[in-house]
Scaffold this motif. Structure first.
Motif, PDB file in Angstrom:
ATOM      1  N   LEU A 200       0.873  -1.176   0.000  1.00 37.63           N
ATOM      2  CA  LEU A 200       0.000   0.000   0.000  1.00 37.63           C
ATOM      3  C   LEU A 200       0.908   1.223   0.000  1.00 37.63           C
ATOM      4  O   LEU A 200       1.892   1.273   0.739  1.00 37.63           O
ATOM      5  N   GLY A 201       0.578   2.211  -0.815  1.00 41.44           N
ATOM      6  CA  GLY A 201       1.348   3.453  -0.809  1.00 41.44           C
ATOM      7  C   GLY A 201       1.144   4.234   0.474  1.00 41.44           C
ATOM      8  O   GLY A 201       0.227   3.956   1.254  1.00 41.44           O
ATOM      9  N   SER A 202       1.997   5.218   0.681  1.00 42.45           N
ATOM     10  CA  SER A 202       1.997   5.980   1.936  1.00 42.45           C
ATOM     11  C   SER A 202       1.285   7.316   1.828  1.00 42.45           C
ATOM     12  O   SER A 202       1.220   8.064   2.801  1.00 42.45           O
ATOM     13  N   PHE A 203       0.734   7.620   0.637  1.00 43.02           N
ATOM     14  CA  PHE A 203       0.161   8.945   0.417  1.00 43.02           C
ATOM     15  C   PHE A 203      -1.341   8.814   0.201  1.00 43.02           C
ATOM     16  O   PHE A 203      -1.806   8.374  -0.848  1.00 43.02           O
ATOM     17  N   GLY A 204      -2.073   9.169   1.244  1.00 49.60           N
ATOM     18  CA  GLY A 204      -3.502   8.937   1.276  1.00 49.60           C
ATOM     19  C   GLY A 204      -4.315  10.186   1.023  1.00 49.60           C
ATOM     20  O   GLY A 204      -3.793  11.289   0.867  1.00 49.60           O
ATOM     21  N   ALA A 205      -5.623   9.983   0.986  1.00 54.38           N
ATOM     22  CA  ALA A 205      -6.566  11.079   0.800  1.00 54.38           C
ATOM     23  C   ALA A 205      -7.544  11.103   1.963  1.00 54.38           C
ATOM     24  O   ALA A 205      -7.847  10.062   2.544  1.00 54.38           O
ATOM     25  N   VAL A 206      -8.025  12.296   2.283  1.00 52.84           N
ATOM     26  CA  VAL A 206      -9.155  12.417   3.199  1.00 52.84           C
ATOM     27  C   VAL A 206     -10.412  12.461   2.347  1.00 52.84           C
ATOM     28  O   VAL A 206     -10.553  13.329   1.476  1.00 52.84           O
ATOM     29  N   VAL A 207     -11.288  11.488   2.566  1.00 48.23           N
ATOM     30  CA  VAL A 207     -12.520  11.370   1.780  1.00 48.23           C
ATOM     31  C   VAL A 207     -13.667  11.145   2.760  1.00 48.23           C
ATOM     32  O   VAL A 207     -13.661  10.175   3.516  1.00 48.23           O
TER      33      VAL A 207
END
Lengths: 278, 278
Positions: free
Chosen positions: A191-198
């Motif tokens: 899993l990548g380390s750069f997420g989104a707030v959704v």
């Protein structure tokens, strides 16, 4: 340190996909019988860490409620972050910082440099100045094994005037942030380390490509109206990467440590059930 | 307290329209012969306040450079703000905060409540969550006689993907923020308290309605390429409400107090000349 995405994946697999907020606002301090002062803040935060840090995947302190007390509040935040991490939780600092150039770099150093007093596993950031303005934070996060959560699509109704505005290429601002994150996480495993707030209360998100190969921090479970059972409908195929955040829904059961744990355990089970069943 | 807009108008008339940044980044500390630690931070900030606070209209500390040192850095920021205000400068806290609901209210309390350790005359805020999300800060600012500067059109090239995106009504996100501010300031005299951050290096802004009856904070004078002489061309009829910000262009003359004062005085004169001549 191992990248944030890998550490988060493992923590969610082992402890259940749940993020509990540490939101010591005045009304909660009062409900817990605490004074609205630095001592109350410290007692509140210490209790949440004691109750949660050895069992939930992620703790998310809301910086504003500590900053409200100035430097003495920030000192409590430092202790909270350090003790939560020492007890085994991942800490997502919810500070929604955003700036450009050397100033953005200074915010990154404040929260993502391994020697910083507020070093956290990840930081929430705000992209009004463009995704590219966040680059100093992306770079330092990679170096430190930390992560980011970029505001993309939030659940508050006023957010649409920015997030749904459309760019020259036909994509909305929110979709643009998701696309940047997908590029950032390309090829990362598990899993990548750069997420989104959704926002979890947004209803149907099927018009957005949530497949960013990174975590989706979803506030709004519990007190804000969405339930764990809503998650499959809202997030569809991206469900396994969702980090559902519950704050008041757990915290209102305090200050009793056992009651806090029971509430968190219940949410973790309900969320895991919803994720597994879908 | 008298509203921020009125206090700012008077300060700019009396002292000249100039805002000097307090940006203690690592490279400036080194240039000043200071260590990159809390003692260096304190020395730097104290020197800027000593040199500037009795003569420039506005001082603008960049919060990130203090937060970099955790709670001890924030303690220096508290002293800096308090001493700058006591010496007669208006303080614009450049912290670019933004959130929703009770969290936004907590940020407002952190910087805009008259009893807060970091109480400032105004605060910069970021509207990715929509202008409406800032309402708790607008409300508290009105109550405290403080102001806000909302990020609208920034000078960094990456900002366009958000700020130039177009809404359903045909307006860009940046123009939308200006329109909200114009409504906020309607009828206020001599100047509203709710300003915008508008990059001074943007070139021609004639397609935007800058007549918001509020201050326009314009970073980018000096080191970032724009000069005082550029201001009339960039800001047109709104020129008198512009608060030009110079940071490195002044700070690089330190640590000598006289040299700092000379540099600031020179900018103030050049800006006043440019404003008066147009």
């Amino acid at each position: 340190m191992e990248p944030f995405g890998a550490r988060l994946r493992r923590a969610m697999d082992e402890r259940g996909p749940l993020c509990v907020g540490i939101d010591p606002h005045a009304s909660l301090l009062a409900e817990w019988g605490l004074n609205d002062d630095v001592a109350g803040l410290e007692r509140f935060s210490r209790t949440v860490v004691e109750a949660m840090a050895d069992r939930v995947a992620v703790l998310k302190p809301q910086s504003a409620f500590f900053e409200r007390f100035g430097s003495r509040g920030v000192a409590v935040l430092e202790t909270t972050v350090q003790e939560a991490r020492a007890a085994g939780a991942l800490v997502v600092m919810d500070a929604k910082r955003g700036d450009i150039g050397s100033t953005m770099a200074a915010y990154a150093e404040s929260f993502l440099h391994k020697d910083a007093p507020l070093f956290s596993d990840a930081l929430t950031v705000s992209p009004y100045l463009g995704y590219g303005s966040l680059k100093p934070a992306v770079d330092l996060a990679r170096e430190s094994g930390a992560g980011l959560f970029v505001l993309a699509l939030t659940s508050n109704p006023e957010g649409g005037e920015v997030q749904h505005a459309v760019r020259g290429d036909g994509r909305s601002v929110g979709a643009t942030m998701l696309a940047h994150l997908a590029a950032e996480n390309a090829g990362e495993e598990p899993l990548g380390s750069f997420g989104a707030v959704v926002g979890a209360t947004l209803g149907d998100l099927s018009s957005y490509d949530l497949g960013i190969n990174g975590p989706l921090l979803a506030p709004g479970i519990g007190a804000q109206g969405a339930t764990p059972a809503d998650l499959p409908r809202v997030f569809g195929a991206a469900l396994r990467n969702v980090v559902p955040n519950v704050s008041r829904g757990v915290l209102r059961h305090g200050p009793d440590v056992t009651a806090l744990r029971t509430a968190a355990d219940r949410f973790a089970v309900e969320i895991r059930t919803a994720v597994t069943a879908s």
